[in-house]
Design an enzyme around this catalytic site. Structure first.
Site, mmCIF file in Angstrom:
data_model
loop_
_atom_site.group_PDB
_atom_site.id
_atom_site.type_symbol
_atom_site.label_atom_id
_atom_site.label_comp_id
_atom_site.label_asym_id
_atom_site.label_seq_id
_atom_site.Cartn_x
_atom_site.Cartn_y
_atom_site.Cartn_z
ATOM 1 N N ASP A 95 -1.520 -1.297 5.958
ATOM 2 C CA ASP A 95 -0.684 -2.207 6.750
ATOM 3 C C ASP A 95 0.809 -2.075 6.464
ATOM 4 O OD1 ASP A 95 -0.896 -3.504 4.361
ATOM 5 O OD2 ASP A 95 -1.660 -5.390 5.186
ATOM 6 N N ARG A 125 -6.644 -5.666 -2.866
ATOM 7 C CA ARG A 125 -5.457 -6.494 -2.599
ATOM 8 C C ARG A 125 -5.912 -7.897 -2.169
ATOM 9 N NH1 ARG A 125 -1.124 -5.805 1.286
ATOM 10 N NH2 ARG A 125 -2.702 -4.667 2.429
ATOM 11 N N ASP A 166 -8.974 -0.329 1.001
ATOM 12 C CA ASP A 166 -9.219 -1.769 1.128
ATOM 13 C C ASP A 166 -10.044 -2.170 2.351
ATOM 14 O OD1 ASP A 166 -7.650 -1.993 -1.136
ATOM 15 O OD2 ASP A 166 -5.829 -2.501 -0.029
ATOM 16 N N ARG A 215 5.663 4.123 -1.651
ATOM 17 C CA ARG A 215 5.993 2.903 -0.901
ATOM 18 C C ARG A 215 7.519 2.892 -0.860
ATOM 19 N NH1 ARG A 215 0.793 0.341 -1.355
ATOM 20 N NH2 ARG A 215 -0.126 0.602 -3.389
ATOM 21 N N ASP A 225 -8.970 -3.119 5.129
ATOM 22 C CA ASP A 225 -8.408 -4.397 5.585
ATOM 23 C C ASP A 225 -7.615 -4.266 6.880
ATOM 24 O OD1 ASP A 225 -6.385 -2.904 4.477
ATOM 25 O OD2 ASP A 225 -5.477 -4.549 3.369
ATOM 26 N N GLY A 259 -0.686 3.232 -0.780
ATOM 27 C CA GLY A 259 -1.656 3.683 -1.787
ATOM 28 C C GLY A 259 -2.484 4.841 -1.259
ATOM 29 N N THR A 272 -6.806 3.695 3.728
ATOM 30 C CA THR A 272 -6.717 2.741 2.617
ATOM 31 C C THR A 272 -8.113 2.434 2.104
ATOM 32 O OG1 THR A 272 -6.234 0.449 2.003
ATOM 33 C CG2 THR A 272 -6.524 0.860 4.339
HETATM 34 O O1 F6P Z 1 -4.088 -0.804 -1.098
HETATM 35 C C1 F6P Z 1 -4.773 -0.050 -2.038
HETATM 36 C C2 F6P Z 1 -4.646 -0.648 -3.418
HETATM 37 O O2 F6P Z 1 -5.390 0.137 -4.332
HETATM 38 C C3 F6P Z 1 -5.063 -2.123 -3.531
HETATM 39 O O3 F6P Z 1 -6.458 -2.278 -3.584
HETATM 40 C C4 F6P Z 1 -4.324 -2.538 -4.773
HETATM 41 O O4 F6P Z 1 -4.066 -3.919 -4.757
HETATM 42 C C5 F6P Z 1 -3.038 -1.749 -4.684
HETATM 43 O O5 F6P Z 1 -3.288 -0.655 -3.823
HETATM 44 C C6 F6P Z 1 -2.526 -1.248 -6.006
HETATM 45 O O6 F6P Z 1 -1.317 -0.620 -5.792
HETATM 46 P P1 F6P Z 1 -0.593 0.310 -6.877
HETATM 47 O O7 F6P Z 1 -1.340 1.607 -6.955
HETATM 48 O O8 F6P Z 1 0.784 0.490 -6.336
HETATM 49 O O9 F6P Z 1 -0.658 -0.410 -8.185
#
Ligand code: F6P
Length: 321
Positions: free
Chosen positions: A103, A172, A128, A72, A130, A11, A126
């Protein structure tokens, strides 16, 4: 080392551009050739690799998103994909790689260096927050400021209508976005996945505090077992006379120009990552702990569980009278 490459993966997060800029310019400062890789590991697999110079990162420190784009990568999860990635690395004579992400990015990097001989240093990118091995990740500060800006606006309308809002935020499986934004918006409760929710206590608190305030804000981390919609239903069921609304903030949290904190963090860590590669580091993430640069092995950085500061949740309780 002579030739390094940089990519962003997973992300996107505000401050990734500042990190790319720092990596490219530090590489040039140390007389290295610097390559950019488009769309994360997909770009390595497909050979989407191009030469970068000081000018190619001009005027990006203030921009959200990532100029290198991100993905990803499904291909990179296969051994065939990683073999192709390595072949492209060799074909471009790349002898060091900086990966910016979370991660998933470091899990991929760990696998890659187990199988192939390529030094990789990571940067925590990120929203997050995390990752272990850094007090804050690049993008977190901007994201929580975006959240508090949105919640402050919701508070205005909630106050005018005497409403209770349940607001779901990203993160997340981590509650760190919820926790800090909850404290800084004066939320009446914060629900995070790391700590079991005591609904009875929350309901009692909501009812008790009603006399003191017209509006109430409950911040729910998206990783919470129930999620914002179910939490709102539960509250509505318990208190049919409350006027309850739900707001899921979503991807607005990922965009926008990076805050000063994120720009400085990205710049410091970008310099550290390249210097780390030159010193011979591999398989480590550069992070900032108590304002000092630290390197943490990828497999330790991705183990973030337990990092919740319980005291922050206590502060929400004390201050929500
Ligand atoms: O890891 C960053 C994040 O925004 C999380 O907070 C969320 O769960 C996820 O990515 C959403 O991913 P996507 O943009 O692929 O829907």
């Amino acid at each position: 080392i002579k030739n390094i490459a940089v990519l962003t993966s997973g992300g996107d997060a505000p401050g990734m551009n500042a990190a790319i800029r720092a990596v490219v310019r530090t590489g040039i400062y140390y007389n290295l050739n610097v390559f950019g890789v488009r769309r994360g590991y997909d770009g390595l697999v497909n050979g989407d690799i191009f030469s970068m110079d000081a000018k190619s990162v001009a005027n990006i420190i203030q921009r959200g998103g990532t100029i290198l784009k991100t993905a990803r990568s499904a291909d990179f999860r296969t051994i065939e994909g990683r073999q192709r990635a390595y072949d492209n690395i060799k074909a471009n004579n790349i002898d060091g790689l900086v990966v910016i992400g979370g991660d998933g990015t470091f899990t991929g990097a760990t696998k890659f260096i187990e199988e192939f001989d390529i030094p990789i240093v990571g940067l925590p990118g990120t929203i997050d927050n995390d990752l272990a091995g850094t007090d804050f990740t690049i993008g977190y500060d901007t994201a929580i400021n975006t959240v508090i800006d949105a919640v402050d606006k919701i508070r205005d309308t909630a106050e005018s209508h005497d409403r209770l809002f349940v607001i779901e935020v990203m993160g997340r499986d981590s509650g760190l976005i919820a926790l800090r934004s909850g404290i800084s918006t004066g939320a009446e409760a914060v629900l995070i996945p790391e700590i079991a929710v005591d609904y009875d206590a929350i309901m009692t608190r909501l009812d008790k505090t009603r006399k003191n305030k017209a509006s109430r804000i409950i911040i729910v981390a998206e990783g919470d077992k129930e999620g914002g919609l179910v939490v709102a239903e539960k509250i509505q069921k318990q208190f049919p006379h409350y006027d309850v609304r739900v707001s899921i903030l979503g991807h607005i949290q990922r965009g926008g120009k990076p805050s000063c904190m994120d720009r400085v963090l990205a710049s410091r860590l970008g310099v550290a990552a390249v210097e780390g590669l030159i010193e011979g580091r591999r398989g480590e993430m550069a992070g900032l702990i108590h304002s000092q640069v630290h390197f943490t092995p990828f497999n330790k950085a991705i183990k973030h569980i337990d990092s919740i500061n319980q005291n922050l949740l206590r502060i929400v309780e004390i201050l929500s009278l």
